[in-house]
Motif scaffolding. Structure first.
Motif, short mmCIF file in Angstrom:
data_model
loop_
_atom_site.label_atom_id
_atom_site.label_comp_id
_atom_site.label_asym_id
_atom_site.label_seq_id
_atom_site.Cartn_x
_atom_site.Cartn_y
_atom_site.Cartn_z
N LEU A 27 0.84 -1.19 0.00
CA LEU A 27 0.00 0.00 0.00
C LEU A 27 0.87 1.24 0.00
CD1 LEU A 27 -2.70 -1.00 2.66
CD2 LEU A 27 -2.77 -1.31 0.18
N THR B 126 -4.68 6.71 -1.53
CA THR B 126 -4.01 5.48 -1.09
C THR B 126 -4.25 4.42 -2.15
OG1 THR B 126 -4.27 6.02 1.24
CG2 THR B 126 -3.98 3.69 0.69
N LEU C 14 -3.08 0.45 -4.09
CA LEU C 14 -2.50 -0.89 -4.01
C LEU C 14 -1.54 -1.03 -5.20
CD1 LEU C 14 -2.53 -3.78 -2.74
CD2 LEU C 14 -4.37 -4.32 -4.33
N VAL D 290 -7.45 2.37 -2.63
CA VAL D 290 -7.88 1.74 -1.39
C VAL D 290 -8.73 2.72 -0.57
CG1 VAL D 290 -7.06 0.77 0.79
CG2 VAL D 290 -5.90 0.22 -1.37
N VAL E 207 -8.81 -0.22 5.34
CA VAL E 207 -8.32 -1.55 5.73
C VAL E 207 -9.16 -1.95 6.93
CG1 VAL E 207 -6.37 -2.88 6.61
CG2 VAL E 207 -6.01 -1.13 4.85
N VAL F 206 -8.23 -5.51 2.89
CA VAL F 206 -8.12 -4.26 2.14
C VAL F 206 -9.42 -4.04 1.36
CG1 VAL F 206 -6.89 -3.07 0.30
CG2 VAL F 206 -5.63 -4.47 1.96
N ALA G 218 -11.29 -1.84 -1.47
CA ALA G 218 -10.99 -0.95 -2.60
C ALA G 218 -12.18 -0.94 -3.55
CB ALA G 218 -9.73 -1.41 -3.32
N LYS H 154 -10.64 -0.69 -8.74
CA LYS H 154 -9.56 -1.66 -8.82
C LYS H 154 -9.54 -2.33 -10.19
CE LYS H 154 -12.67 -4.50 -6.14
NZ LYS H 154 -12.93 -5.01 -4.79
#
Lengths: 89, 89, 89, 89, 89
Positions: A3, A54, A56, A83, A86, C10, C12, C15
């Motif tokens: 991340l 943020t 990935l 992201v 979490v 996580v 998201a 993506k």
């Protein structure tokens, strides 16, 4: 995968043809608490991502080449998601 | 990918045939603020880059071999751009 | 391969299509004594693994793609086992 | 690629057939000033290199297998040059 | 490649089919002086190796898959030798 937070855009006049017209983003790695670590990498983006988000990141060349659809791309680091959170399941 | 500054040229008399006639550059990794870290790697160059310039380096063998057009090159680190600036978008 | 403990999931919204419908897990690397180190990676799971479990992770793209049966998956880190114990033979 | 100094030879009686008859060298990584760091790797040699010499090492499996001409060699680190000097261009 | 000492065996009930019936060994990386560092990896073994032995480990997926003869094995770290000594030539 890791991340990171997008912190800037790399500007390069002289570059390999693959990079012409591509945004190369500075991504600061985040620790488990979501804090920036100061350790960064430069990544291309497979999804729309901007400064402050943020993300990935997959840091592996074959993954990156598959996604951009160019088996000869000199590329290793690629943003594959933005992201939101979490969660602890 | 990472950012670095070219600090020198590696001189080697005895070397694998692939490296004959190729410039191998010392590249000092830069931190996010653009400062040299003292951690270096040795890279070949896919674009014209000289001592003192800030460069974008792909540190992955398959990328490097594609760019030099030699699938058997024993090569991992390659300079793919000369960086002018890191902008905050 | 390394050992880690699953610490979260996580989330998201934006993506790469490969990640739609897949759980991406936060995995904290463990030291040799089984303690969390704070160094993490984000991994997909090839076996059923949940928060709090100790897992075996392969951090290599070709391994990960073989297991998910998708040669174009932008994936590097994969959970391949749930660890019960580390024995001294 | 990285620079290192050859510091010794690894002696192994029990080994994979690929390693029978091959010299495996201990290589201490050098910092930018040419000083040993204590961080080492074990490498095979594609050029003649002995204890005390400064060498250029490619730490990537596909490179190493191409050079030894054995696509199934379990090999990652390979010495590809003996370094005479690092010049400031 | 790196040197390590086998310190234990990983026990996992839930695992990818490739790992059923395979010993997964904890390997503590050694420093140049042969001392354990506390940094470990989990490796399969291509040669017979037991707890307490010093081993040569290749940490690269394609190497590992070639040796086990399974191109789809989710495997990265493999023990390829048992080390008797490190000589100064």
């Amino acid at each position: 995968m890791i991340l990171g937070k997008v912190t800037g855009v790399v500007v390069a006049t002289i570059k390999h043809p693959f990079y012409v017209g591509r945004r190369m983003l500075m991504v600061d790695r985040l620790d488990e608490g979501g804090n920036e670590t100061g350790a960064y990498l430069v990544a291309a983006a497979a999804v729309d991502a901007g400064v402050g988000q943020t993300v990935l990141v997959v840091d592996e060349g074959n993954s990156a080449r598959q996604v951009v659809g160019d088996s000869s791309a000199p590329l290793r680091s690629l943003i594959v998601g933005v992201v939101d959170d979490v969660a602890i399941d």
